[in-house]
Write an enzyme that holds these catalytic residues in place. Structure first.
Site, PDB file in Angstrom:
ATOM      1  N   GLU A  18       1.158 -34.689 -26.593  1.00  0.00           N
ATOM      2  CA  GLU A  18       1.610 -33.330 -26.289  1.00  0.00           C
ATOM      3  C   GLU A  18       2.203 -33.319 -24.882  1.00  0.00           C
ATOM      4  O   GLU A  18       3.406 -33.377 -24.710  1.00  0.00           O
ATOM      5  CB  GLU A  18       0.445 -32.344 -26.414  1.00  0.00           C
ATOM      6  CG  GLU A  18       0.871 -30.890 -26.374  1.00  0.00           C
ATOM      7  CD  GLU A  18      -0.254 -29.957 -26.826  1.00  0.00           C
ATOM      8  OE1 GLU A  18      -0.099 -28.745 -26.638  1.00  0.00           O
ATOM      9  OE2 GLU A  18      -1.281 -30.434 -27.353  1.00  0.00           O
ATOM     10  N   GLU A  39     -10.557 -28.560 -22.023  1.00  0.00           N
ATOM     11  CA  GLU A  39      -9.824 -27.583 -22.827  1.00  0.00           C
ATOM     12  C   GLU A  39     -10.775 -26.617 -23.521  1.00  0.00           C
ATOM     13  O   GLU A  39     -10.467 -25.441 -23.687  1.00  0.00           O
ATOM     14  CB  GLU A  39      -8.979 -28.318 -23.875  1.00  0.00           C
ATOM     15  CG  GLU A  39      -8.116 -27.421 -24.727  1.00  0.00           C
ATOM     16  CD  GLU A  39      -7.184 -28.227 -25.627  1.00  0.00           C
ATOM     17  OE1 GLU A  39      -6.202 -27.641 -26.114  1.00  0.00           O
ATOM     18  OE2 GLU A  39      -7.435 -29.432 -25.833  1.00  0.00           O
TER      19      GLU A  39
END
Length: 888
Positions: free
Chosen positions: A465, A745
């Site tokens: 990502e 996260e």
């Protein structure tokens, strides 16, 4: 004594690519109190001894020392200037001249004669992932007095002259919206070139331009061919000027980097090295001719942002053999960069390193959360008897651990070093307190920034990502500005935000944008453009830069982008005021989400309309500052209409949010969307919701950055501290107790039993929740911006004592100089020490204080029930009693 401590241009010490309106700033040092500048004088010269003076402001009466423009002087393109300043203060002192700084102006866009050349000359080259070598020889018959190179690439490059690598910058030319903005770098080649035969050369790899990038793992996102552009501007001792550029006379050859991709790593076969390939008089008879690639020269822009470099090194800490038998090295810190290693062995032997952030519950190497990213570095030895040293060139990894899948000989930890790589930003903030867990949290926040500020503010540095998510950036930007000088970093990124902005004003969710279609998310059709809170980076980030750096120019430059974003929302909103029909991530990954969903329980319409109001208010303030009075009136009215509609749609008759979520309370409290009678009930509801969850937060990406502020600003300081100090899941300190060295996260990325959150989205280096760092500086230490005097021209020192802390201290290097605040508690007695830089003032506010004394006998007033002091520059001490404290 009065000195100019530091002179900078464009908020940078090493200023290159300067354009005509670039401002200057300086900070002052004095041994006196309450020092204010009353005048300055700036000189500009072509010579470092100022014998070739071009411009002199003479004495100019002004208190300005930040973002000062040189009106009346026009900088020439591609020119090196020397600048110095002296000042006068209100105490009758005159400073000596400052140490001069050297600046270099941008290369003119109409002066490029060089061609974009490529070694991708075959149809199948669009699918390749190797890095190729390019070279050119030329002869100089005179000594040079000036030699400059202007270099860029479609892809990533390293630049060489006569066998030496030029510069320390990595991943050049950086990541931008390449088809609209392509940065070039400038280099001084004096000391590299010589009379006689010379060689200029480059290695060019895929990088973001042609390599695998984005959710779809697409190649060739910007083009199918890498290319290189180089122009040299030389001047000889006799005054002859020579221009040399990349053209069809260059040659290319395959090199030892046989594979290099950002996600998957790099393979280097040292047996394929060509000794002397980047030096003059090399046999290039088997090298091939390059081809020309068409690319718009109008996209070329000087690099004004901070470069990416190796910033520090970390030695290997521990050698581990896992239960599976894997040989693993632990560096003790989750980081972004690569491993530099030394190896000895026979030709053809391999070193194979895989990279990971964590070990699993059994202590084995864990890579599932990388998704498809291989993060593998392979080195094939050439058999040097003295040994070989290597690190990757065009691929970086996110890791704490490496697995040595292959390594000839005995493993010696001294042969492995982690090189930490990120954008080179000056450290501006420090924080510490008596609680070691909070100190580790501060450490983790700082390393989250280091790990993700590699040319763009990425969400994560390890999986497939690594994108510039706008939501993450706007949530963290205030904390980032305390920690580092991020002005140039974010200014560069904002230009790409505007470049990728859609014609209707919608902002892409990632910048630079490489997402074609967001696709379905939890059964909801996503969009790669226009999400609330994410797209609001268009207004929040420039406004934050203005507040922290006093830079009005960033608002002027981004105003059109800001206005177009608000215009997009207005057209999408029902009756122009309630924004709830467009796709939004909402309170992303909030803990109150339905099982299996990423969308928090707070209505996306509430989130979207709240951010709509915030952006409208920011735009109104920006318009007023820029002298756009009609716009200011119109956007103020828009803000008021949205605020009124918000109350009607999302607030109940009991003056509480209709939606019983923490974020439903937080946003209207922090964004000033409530009527006075609604504040108390909304705060009460927030506290009730915390109590229902044993004092824990349930917020996601949108609510978390503001929850402590919502509490402490509304009489609930104890609850804010209690929330910060929670050690069990979910909390900031839970991650710390689990051994985190960066921000995660997910609150439970690693569960107490060692199991993991779902591997499809479980980064252990994801800075967004580190936004609480701002609260540590502004509330715990009490260093706050006065929005009426941005850039810390006037600082508010308002420490809020609590949390059982016996001391807390912080410093922030503002554009005017260093601000310090330190408090210590003994029983109910508090001592506070404050330092304020010259040419600024401050207000010290002591909540709940009694029996206040100042060592400097500063006059005290009472403002809103708080003892307050107006102070000038200098160091001050205060003591007072806080009855609310428990005796210790």
């Amino acid at each position: 004594m009065l000195l100019v401590q530091e002179l900078v241009c464009n908020y940078q010490k090493d200023a290159k690519g300067i354009q005509k309106d670039s401002p200057f700033s300086w900070s002052l040092v004095s041994d006196k109190r309450s020092v204010l500048q009353i005048a300055y004088r700036i000189q500009v010269s072509l010579s470092s001894d100022f014998s070739h003076l071009l411009f002199d402001t003479q004495r100019k009466e002004s208190e300005e020392s930040v973002a000062v423009s040189l009106s009346g002087f026009v900088f020439e393109d591609a020119t090196r200037y020397h600048v110095r300043v002296m000042v006068w203060d209100n105490k009758g002192e005159q400073s000596p001249w400052s140490a001069p700084i050297t600046i270099e102006t941008a290369y003119g866009k109409n002066t490029w004669d060089a061609l974009y050349i490529t070694a991708d000359v075959h149809e199948g080259d669009k699918d390749t992932s190797d890095a190729r070598l390019l070279r050119k020889e030329f002869f100089l018959d005179e000594k040079l007095v000036s030699a400059k190179a202007y270099v860029t690439s479609l892809g990533l490059y390293e630049f060489f002259v006569n066998g030496k690598r030029v510069g320390e910058d990595l991943f050049t030319p950086g990541w931008t919206s390449y088809n609209k903005r392509l940065l070039y770098q400038s280099y001084d080649l004096i000391g590299f070139l010589s009379e006689g035969l010379n060689c200029i050369a480059s290695i060019v790899g895929n990088g973001w331009y042609k390599g695998v990038i984005g959710f779809e793992l697409q190649k060739n996102a910007y083009g199918q061919k890498n290319a290189f552009l180089c122009q040299l501007e030389l001047e000889t001792a006799s005054g002859k000027k020579i221009t040399l550029g990349s053209d069809l006379s260059w040659k290319w050859h395959e090199g030892p980097i046989v594979f290099s991709e950002l996600y998957d790593g790099e393979t280097y076969d040292a047996r394929l090295e060509l000794p002397g390939w980047n030096e003059p008089d090399f046999d290039e008879s088997d090298w091939k001719g390059v081809e020309v690639v068409e690319h718009d020269y109008a996209t070329l822009c000087p690099q004004q942002g901070v470069p990416v470099q190796v910033i520090e090194e970390i030695a290997a800490k521990t050698l581990i053999t896992t239960p599976k038998g894997e040989i693993v090295i632990d560096f003790g810190q989750n980081l972004t960069g690569w491993v530099k290693f030394f190896v000895q062995g026979k030709a053809g032997k391999k070193v194979v390193l895989r990279h990971a952030e964590v070990l699993d519950a059994e202590g084995n190497f864990y890579t599932e959360n990388l998704r498809s990213a291989k993060q593998t570095v392979t080195y094939v030895l050439k058999g040097e008897k003295e040994g070989e040293t290597y690190h990757p060139h065009f691929s970086f990894q996110g890791f704490r651990y490496i697995s040595l899948d292959a390594y000839p000989g005995e493993v010696d930890l001294h042969n492995f070093t982690a090189q930490v790589i990120h954008s080179k930003m000056e450290k501006t903030g420090t924080f510490s307190c008596s609680n070691p867990l909070i100190n580790q949290l501060q450490h983790n926040i700082r390393w989250g920034l280091k790990g993700n500020f590699l040319d763009v503010p990425t969400d994560c540095p390890q999986r497939d990502e690594r994108l510039g998510w706008t939501g993450d950036a706007q949530m963290f930007v205030s904390t980032a500005c305390y920690l580092k000088n991020t002005h140039a970093f974010f200014t560069k990124w904002l230009r790409d935000l505007e470049a990728d902005q859609r014609d209707d004003g919608a902002v892409s969710n990632v910048v630079p944008n490489v997402i074609r279609d967001q696709g379905m998310i939890d059964g909801v059709m996503g969009s790669s453009f226009g999400s609330s809170a994410w797209g609001d980076a268009a207004t929040i980030v420039p406004w934050t830069l203005y507040r922290y750096y006093g830079d009005l120019e960033v608002l002027r430059e981004q105003y059109s982008s800001m206005e177009r974003w608000v215009g997009f929302i207005q057209r999408e909103a029902t009756e122009g005021v309630i924004w709830e029909k467009s796709f939004s991530f909402g309170d992303w990954v909030a803990l109150d989400a339905k099982p299996g969903s990423y969308f928090g329980a707070t209505p996306t319409g509430l989130v979207s309309t709240a951010f709509y109001a915030l952006s409208s208010q920011i735009l109104a303030k920006s318009a007023s500052l820029l002298g756009k009075d009609e716009d200011a009136q119109n956007y103020t009215k828009l803000y008021e209409r949205v605020k009124k509609a918000f109350n009607k749609r999302f607030m109940g008759k009991d003056n509480r949010p209709v939606s019983r979520t923490q974020t439903s309370c937080i946003l209207p409290l922090v964004f000033d969307l409530l009527e006075p009678e609604q504040v108390g009930p909304t705060v009460d509801l927030l506290c009730e919701l915390l109590d229902e969850n044993d004092g824990h937060l349930r917020t996601g990406f949108v609510g978390t950055p503001y929850i402590c502020k919502a509490l402490s600003d509304n009489g609930k300081l104890t609850q804010a501290y209690d929330l910060l100090l929670k050690q069990d899941y979910p909390s900031w300190l839970y991650q710390v107790t689990q051994g985190a060295t960066t921000i995660w996260e997910h609150w439970d990325g690693l569960k107490p039993d060692g199991t993991m959150w779902s591997p499809d989205m479980n980064s252990f280096n994801h800075y967004a929740y580190g936004a609480v760092g701002e609260w540590l500086y502004t509330v715990v230490a009490g260093i706050q911006i006065d929005e009426e005097a941005p850039g810390f021209k006037h600082t508010i020192i308002r420490p809020r004592i609590g949390g059982g802390l016996s001391f807390a201290e912080a410093s922030h290097l503002s554009p005017y100089g260093k601000i310090k605040s330190r408090w210590e508690v003994q029983g109910k007695k508090v001592s506070l020490e404050v330092s304020i830089p010259a040419n600024t003032t401050a207000t010290v506010m002591l909540d709940g204080a009694q029996d206040v004394h100042s060592s400097e006998k500063v006059a005290m007033t009472v403002v809103d029930g708080k003892p307050s002091f107006e102070i000038g520059s200098g160091e001050y001490s205060f003591t007072y009693v806080l009855p609310m404290l428990k005796n210790t």
